[in-house]
Structures are given as C-alpha cells and as structure tokens.
Design a protein around this motif. Structure first.
Motif, short mmCIF file in Angstrom:
data_model
loop_
_atom_site.label_atom_id
_atom_site.label_comp_id
_atom_site.label_asym_id
_atom_site.label_seq_id
_atom_site.Cartn_x
_atom_site.Cartn_y
_atom_site.Cartn_z
N UNK A 111 15.22 13.36 -0.83
CA UNK A 111 14.07 12.72 -0.21
C UNK A 111 12.85 13.60 -0.43
N UNK A 112 11.71 12.97 -0.65
CA UNK A 112 10.48 13.73 -0.91
C UNK A 112 10.06 14.52 0.32
N UNK A 113 9.61 15.73 0.08
CA UNK A 113 9.10 16.58 1.14
C UNK A 113 7.63 16.86 0.86
N UNK A 114 6.95 17.35 1.85
CA UNK A 114 5.55 17.71 1.68
C UNK A 114 5.24 18.91 2.56
N UNK A 115 4.00 19.35 2.50
CA UNK A 115 3.53 20.47 3.30
C UNK A 115 2.04 20.28 3.50
N UNK A 116 1.46 20.97 4.46
CA UNK A 116 0.00 20.87 4.59
C UNK A 116 -0.70 21.30 3.30
N UNK A 117 -1.72 20.59 2.93
CA UNK A 117 -2.54 20.89 1.75
C UNK A 117 -1.78 20.71 0.43
N UNK A 118 -0.73 19.89 0.43
CA UNK A 118 0.06 19.67 -0.79
C UNK A 118 -0.80 19.11 -1.92
N UNK A 119 -1.66 18.16 -1.62
CA UNK A 119 -2.50 17.57 -2.67
C UNK A 119 -3.45 18.60 -3.28
N UNK A 120 -4.09 19.40 -2.41
CA UNK A 120 -5.01 20.41 -2.91
C UNK A 120 -4.27 21.44 -3.77
N UNK A 121 -3.10 21.84 -3.33
CA UNK A 121 -2.33 22.82 -4.09
C UNK A 121 -1.88 22.26 -5.44
N UNK A 122 -1.51 20.99 -5.46
CA UNK A 122 -1.13 20.36 -6.72
C UNK A 122 -2.32 20.33 -7.68
N UNK B 137 -2.55 16.68 -13.43
CA UNK B 137 -1.64 15.67 -12.88
C UNK B 137 -2.26 14.99 -11.68
N UNK B 138 -1.78 13.82 -11.41
CA UNK B 138 -2.23 13.06 -10.25
C UNK B 138 -1.32 13.40 -9.09
N UNK B 139 -1.87 13.89 -7.99
CA UNK B 139 -1.08 14.19 -6.80
C UNK B 139 -0.77 12.88 -6.11
N UNK B 140 0.48 12.47 -6.14
CA UNK B 140 0.87 11.21 -5.50
C UNK B 140 0.91 11.41 -4.00
N UNK B 141 1.03 10.32 -3.32
CA UNK B 141 1.07 10.40 -1.84
C UNK B 141 2.23 11.26 -1.42
N UNK B 142 1.92 12.40 -0.87
CA UNK B 142 2.96 13.35 -0.48
C UNK B 142 2.86 13.62 0.99
#
Length: 107
Positions: free
Chosen positions: A84-95, A102-107
């Motif tokens: 299952x997909x996991x995430x963390x705070x600021x995941x999009x910015x870090x990606x 790359x496109x940061x998908x909804x995480x």
C-alpha cells in the motif's frame, strides 16, 4: 559543542526550511558541489535565522539528511506493487527536489 539534535522542529520551521531548500539556486548548488556543500547548509541556516528561527548549520544538515533517508525508504516501498502506498509530510516537495523531472502523484 551544543547539543545538535535539539528540540523537535515545528511544522512552521520545517515549512520554512523546505521553502528555502526548494529554491532553484540552492538546488543548483547541491548539484554542482556534490559532497562539498557546507556553505549550502550555512545559507539554509542563515535563511532560517532571517525568518526568526535559530537553527544551527549542523541541525539543518541533519534535518535534510534525515528527510532524504525517510523519503528514499518510502519511495522504494511505494515502487513495490504489492505494498500500500505510504507518504510523509512534504513528500511532494521532496520528490520535486530529488526527482525534478517526475510528476509527484497524489501521495
């Protein structure tokens, strides 16, 4: 030497560090300088100071490296189709920082 781990960073402090860190000029310096990047952490620490937060250079370095480790572990795990997909705070910015094309998908 002061205790470098210090208190936990507030969400506001982390948000301001991210805002400084995602700056394109900071990213170019990380790319160009490789491992010789102490001056970049000094700039991040100075930028935090200008915004009213007193983070030492070493604290900024530790926080950036900790985010890198956590982001890499989550990204690797998310590549496994059975998990299952996991995430963390600021995941999009870090990606955007570590994989700018790359496109940061909804995480």
């Amino acid at each position: 030497m002061p205790f470098l781990w210090g208190p936990n960073w507030s969400q506001e402090e982390i948000g301001k560090l991210m805002a400084l860190w995602v700056d394109l000029e900071v990213q170019r310096q990380f790319e160009w300088d490789g491992r010789l990047n102490a001056h970049i952490y000094e700039a991040l620490s100075g930028g935090m100071g200008e915004q009213g937060h007193s983070q030492l250079v070493q604290q900024c370095r530790i926080k950036v490296k900790a985010f890198r480790v956590q982001w890499a572990a989550i990204s690797d795990r998310n590549c496994q189709s059975s998990c299952a997909r996991k995430t963390m705070p600021f995941m999009r910015q870090l990606t955007r920082i570590w994989h700018p094309g790359t496109q940061a998908t909804a995480m």
